[in-house]
Design a protein around this motif. Structure first.
Motif, PDB file in Angstrom:
ATOM      1  N   VAL A  33       2.713  78.272  47.356  1.00 13.22           N
ATOM      2  CA  VAL A  33       2.476  77.648  48.657  1.00 13.22           C
ATOM      3  C   VAL A  33       1.655  78.591  49.526  1.00 13.22           C
ATOM      4  O   VAL A  33       2.063  79.738  49.766  1.00 13.22           O
ATOM      5  N   ARG A  34       0.502  78.128  49.948  1.00 11.09           N
ATOM      6  CA  ARG A  34      -0.402  78.899  50.811  1.00 11.09           C
ATOM      7  C   ARG A  34      -0.630  80.301  50.239  1.00 11.09           C
ATOM      8  O   ARG A  34      -0.482  81.331  50.911  1.00 11.09           O
ATOM      9  N   TYR A  35      -1.062  80.342  48.995  1.00 10.24           N
ATOM     10  CA  TYR A  35      -1.286  81.613  48.304  1.00 10.24           C
ATOM     11  C   TYR A  35      -2.655  82.167  48.655  1.00 10.24           C
ATOM     12  O   TYR A  35      -3.686  81.515  48.427  1.00 10.24           O
TER      13      TYR A  35
ATOM     14  N   LEU B   6       2.275  67.357  48.387  1.00 13.93           N
ATOM     15  CA  LEU B   6       2.620  68.529  49.195  1.00 13.93           C
ATOM     16  C   LEU B   6       4.090  68.481  49.601  1.00 13.93           C
ATOM     17  O   LEU B   6       4.825  69.476  49.473  1.00 13.93           O
TER      18      LEU B   6
ATOM     19  N   THR C 151      -2.584  75.832  47.605  1.00  8.29           N
ATOM     20  CA  THR C 151      -1.218  75.358  47.402  1.00  8.29           C
ATOM     21  C   THR C 151      -1.223  74.428  46.204  1.00  8.29           C
ATOM     22  O   THR C 151      -2.007  73.468  46.164  1.00  8.29           O
TER      23      THR C 151
ATOM     24  N   ASN D  90      -4.467  70.727  43.546  1.00  7.17           N
ATOM     25  CA  ASN D  90      -4.382  71.838  44.494  1.00  7.17           C
ATOM     26  C   ASN D  90      -4.823  71.390  45.872  1.00  7.17           C
ATOM     27  O   ASN D  90      -5.696  70.523  46.003  1.00  7.17           O
TER      28      ASN D  90
END
Length: 475
Positions: free
Chosen positions: A321-323, A41, A311, A283
């Motif tokens: 990112v944070r989709y 991350l 993510t 992910n």
């Protein structure tokens, strides 16, 4: 193979194969997984902020020190990325130029601007390693001498490349055939399936139904005249009821084999225990309330139900990112006996595809599963929603099946189940819904499968118009 000619790709393939083998065998502790996800991350956040014009602005308020000390739970403080962001940002969302990728894909653009989805070697190796590891135990029981058909689009689309590469990894021959192509067509596709013969097939649920329908129209019996052992179904909503019907039509083992998208790549894949399981090595997953955006907690049954947010945990052409996927899911922790020690996930339909019926908000997956639960042997279906003079919602199910079949008991059970669970009357009739039902993968389940007559213009959405246009070219 190609990777042997590229030392970096060869090394990554070898590394990931080892990681997935160890993870699948249960050799990773919770601490091991947390450390892996935390390290990845931080790497991805630093990478996209440095390389993507979109994320450089989006994450401009986050310092190097914050990123280097970020914990997984801190991700909730980062902004979401939405489909609208992808459509607006276009190539500014990429972290590498297209020339640095090995291939270029894009979303279909049937309901908005297509968004670019190039893939680097690293992108492909990360995602295909998941599928290779998860599919190995599904396909192995069917023997080594398999010929796998892939009936999906190939132009600017990942279907053929992805499944072809995975089958090659597992030692299976592949025949890529897109029946909607004027070069192939359904007659030739069916001929090839019998000639080779094709023993496994990757396709959408709608394609599996359409091929069966075309076979029956040609005087063939899908169970008797073909050699399919396994159906790997993806690309559309697929309830257990529809999956089991398709398996019975073809006399084959049927799997909901993949949850993925062009923009986000592989999100979950089928495993040998019959479930879709997430890929936590590549992910990071969140389940949120689609209205408030807040994380949801497991219910009394241990299931988290809400919109999926992901993510990507690998660098490449376009890490997200944070989709917000826009998909409603049910996610459950892996229990004893899980084929892979990863959460199971049920994609149950898009947020905007939910229907309110007499006060009950129902997703497409559960509605399809309920209405089709008592029927087998049909070649297609469609749902019509209307209301009576008093304003009560009504459902009608159209089945493409022999109208002379005695389905009285099945219909009675379906009507009773619908009344009990949704407080809604159901009628069942027979007919061919036409080619529009084959457009689900291109548009949406609702546009392809539901006719909503409750309000003037209710079906005049952009997705409905797109479904009609695509169906017109397939008629």
């Amino acid at each position: 193979m190609f990777t042997q000619y590229d030392p970096e790709s060869a090394a990554l393939t070898d590394e990931l194969r080892g990681l997935f083998d160890e993870f699948g065998a249960g050799k990773w502790s919770a601490d091991d997984l947390e450390k892996h996800q935390t390290d990845k991350l931080r790497e991805v956040l630093a990478y996209v902020r440095a390389n993507s014009p979109f994320y450089r602005e989006k994450l401009s308020g986050i310092s190097d020190e914050v990123i280097s000390g970020l914990r997984i739970e801190d991700i909730r403080n980062l902004p979401f990325t939405t489909k609208a962001d992808l459509q607006e940002a276009q190539f500014d969302l990429l972290s590498l130029p297209v020339s640095a990728a090995w291939t270029f894909y894009e979303t279909t653009g049937t309901t908005g601007r297509p968004t670019p989805c190039p893939r680097t070697n690293g992108d492909t190796i990360h995602n295909n390693s998941v599928l290779t590891a998860y599919y190995r135990d599904i396909l192995a029981p069917h023997g080594a001498g398999q010929v796998i058909g892939i009936s999906g689009p190939t132009e600017l689309h990942a279907t053929g490349d992805t499944f072809g590469d995975v089958c090659r990894n597992l030692g299976h021959a592949v025949a890529k055939m897109w029946p909607h192509s004027p070069v192939i067509g359904f007659d030739r596709a069916l001929e090839v399936m019998r000639l080779l013969p094709v023993t496994g097939l990757f396709c959408t649920p709608g394609m599996a139904l359409r091929l069966a329908q075309k076979a029956v129209e040609a005087g063939l019996d899908p169970r008797r005249d073909f050699s399919l052992n396994v159906l790997m179904l993806t690309g559309e909503l697929l309830s257990p009821s529809l999956r089991d019907n398709i398996g019975e039509l073809w006399g084959a083992e049927a799997h909901n084999c993949l949850y993925a998208s062009q923009e986000a790549s592989v999100l979950a894949a089928a495993t040998a225990d019959g479930t879709l399981r997430i890929a936590p090595l590549i992910n990071l997953y969140e389940v949120i309330d689609p209205v408030t955006g807040e994380a949801v907690v497991p219910g009394p049954d241990g299931v988290r139900y809400g919109e999926l947010v992901i993510t990507n945990l690998y660098t490449g052409a376009k890490p997200l990112v944070r989709y917000r996927t826009g998909d409603m899911v049910r996610m459950t922790e892996a229990g004893l006996g899980a084929a892979v020690p990863a959460h199971s996930v049920e994609p149950v339909g898009r947020v905007r595809d939910r229907l309110r019926l007499n006060g009950h908000l129902v997703n497409g997956y559960d509605l399809e599963n309920l209405l089709l639960r008592h029927f087998r042997g049909y070649l297609d279906y469609r749902i019509t929603v209307s209301h009576d003079d008093a304003g009560a919602d009504l459902l009608s199910l159209t089945l493409n099946t022999d109208p002379d079949r005695d389905l009285g008991d099945d219909i009675a059970r379906a009507v009773a189940s619908c009344r009990e669970e949704l407080d809604t009357a159901l009628s069942v009739d027979f007919g061919d819904p036409g080619p529009i039902t084959s457009t689900g993968a291109m548009v949406s389940w609702k546009a392809a499968r539901v006719v909503d007559l409750r309000a003037p213009g209710a079906d005049a959405s952009a997705e409905s118009h797109s479904a009609e246009r695509i169906a017109g070219t397939r008629a």
